[in-house]
Design an enzyme around this catalytic site. Structure first.
Site, mmCIF file in Angstrom:
data_model
loop_
_atom_site.group_PDB
_atom_site.id
_atom_site.type_symbol
_atom_site.label_atom_id
_atom_site.label_comp_id
_atom_site.label_asym_id
_atom_site.label_seq_id
_atom_site.Cartn_x
_atom_site.Cartn_y
_atom_site.Cartn_z
ATOM 1 N N PHE A 1 36.767 33.164 35.000
ATOM 2 C CA PHE A 1 37.865 34.046 35.388
ATOM 3 C C PHE A 1 37.858 35.250 34.454
ATOM 4 C CE2 PHE A 1 42.100 35.690 35.948
ATOM 5 C CZ PHE A 1 42.216 35.629 37.325
ATOM 6 N N GLU B 1 35.692 46.861 46.656
ATOM 7 C CA GLU B 1 36.353 45.677 46.091
ATOM 8 C C GLU B 1 36.064 45.566 44.601
ATOM 9 O OE1 GLU B 1 38.264 43.154 46.372
ATOM 10 O OE2 GLU B 1 38.163 42.182 48.331
ATOM 11 N N ASP B 2 37.018 45.003 43.843
ATOM 12 C CA ASP B 2 36.780 44.730 42.429
ATOM 13 C C ASP B 2 35.800 43.573 42.257
ATOM 14 O OD1 ASP B 2 38.564 42.853 43.459
ATOM 15 O OD2 ASP B 2 40.021 43.035 41.837
ATOM 16 N N ASP C 1 34.953 36.750 45.247
ATOM 17 C CA ASP C 1 35.026 35.407 44.678
ATOM 18 C C ASP C 1 34.740 34.402 45.792
ATOM 19 O OD1 ASP C 1 35.662 33.412 42.798
ATOM 20 O OD2 ASP C 1 37.796 33.529 43.180
HETATM 21 P P1 IMP Z 1 38.469 35.999 47.114
HETATM 22 O O1 IMP Z 1 39.282 36.147 48.351
HETATM 23 O O2 IMP Z 1 38.517 34.590 46.582
HETATM 24 O O3 IMP Z 1 37.052 36.502 47.236
HETATM 25 O O4 IMP Z 1 39.184 36.813 45.984
HETATM 26 C C1 IMP Z 1 39.275 38.169 46.004
HETATM 27 C C2 IMP Z 1 40.331 38.683 45.057
HETATM 28 O O5 IMP Z 1 40.790 37.704 44.127
HETATM 29 C C3 IMP Z 1 39.735 39.792 44.236
HETATM 30 O O6 IMP Z 1 39.816 41.016 44.921
HETATM 31 C C4 IMP Z 1 40.586 39.737 42.985
HETATM 32 O O7 IMP Z 1 41.744 40.500 43.144
HETATM 33 C C5 IMP Z 1 40.944 38.264 42.845
HETATM 34 N N1 IMP Z 1 40.032 37.601 41.900
HETATM 35 C C6 IMP Z 1 38.973 36.809 42.166
HETATM 36 N N2 IMP Z 1 38.351 36.406 41.042
HETATM 37 C C7 IMP Z 1 39.033 36.966 40.025
HETATM 38 C C8 IMP Z 1 38.882 36.951 38.595
HETATM 39 O O8 IMP Z 1 37.974 36.334 37.997
HETATM 40 N N3 IMP Z 1 39.805 37.659 37.890
HETATM 41 C C9 IMP Z 1 40.826 38.373 38.465
HETATM 42 N N4 IMP Z 1 40.991 38.424 39.785
HETATM 43 C C10 IMP Z 1 40.109 37.725 40.562
#
Ligand code: IMP
Length: 176
Positions: free
Chosen positions: A148, A95-96, A99
């Protein structure tokens, strides 16, 4: 607008090299499938897997993520599935950024239903302050504050993925 460079390219390179070393030790005796979560993890995945000394299988999965906003919708849909059989394999989800954890939770449920031997998570970045569900992150690059970020695969409305470093992004000022 791009507000501040948080992680320069040289530091990313060092961080990824360290994760690759940890993974190489973990990969001993395993039958590994590395799954890249598109699109954000693509540069991390490429850089990381090229540094591994063990032979691995690679595949790709894509879920619906943020639109042109910095907030997670909370609902995740599968856009592109993996094509390899992971039954009995040692899976590493790459994963990148983690969040809220909601995306990862869905990916883990989807993959575990296919009976892999093990599933571990490799993430370049994590924002623990934003977590809404508990998810495992077994290999982590950098923990960041609740900001972000864009660059090195991460986007805002599909832009900035090709920046070679991680930047803090301020969407409000962009909209003015
Ligand atoms: P989660 O489901 O909220 O954990 O989000 C996961 C996905 O949201 C990541 O794989 C990213 O693609 C995107 N994401 C979350 N935070 C950021 C950020 O700060 N910048 C860009 N993309 C984000």
């Amino acid at each position: 607008m791009l507000r501040e460079k948080l992680i320069p390219a040289e530091r990313l390179e060092r961080v990824i090299a360290t994760i690759a070393e940890e993974l190489d030790a973990d990969l001993e005796g395993r039958d590994a499938v590395f799954i890249c979560v598109l699109k954000g993890a693509v540069h991390f995945f490429s850089s990381l897997t090229l540094k591994l000394h063990h032979p691995i299988v690679t595949d790709f999965i894509q879920l619906h993520s943020y639109g042109a906003t910095t907030e997670s919708s909370g609902t995740v849909t599968l856009v592109k599935d993996i094509t390899v059989d992971i039954a009995g394999k040692d899976v590493y989800v790459v994963e990148d950024i983690v969040d809220t954890g909601l995306t990862l939770l869905d990916i883990l449920a989807l993959l575990r239903a296919r009976h892999p031997r093990t599933v571990q998570v490799v993430a370049l970045l994590s924002k623990p302050a934003r977590r809404r569900v508990e998810v495992p992150v077994d290999f982590l690059g950098v923990e960041i504050e609740d900001r972000f970020v864009v660059g090195f695969g991460l986007d805002f409305a599909e832009r900035f993925r090709n920046l070679p470093e991680i930047w803090e992004f301020a969407p409000d000022e962009e909209a003015r």
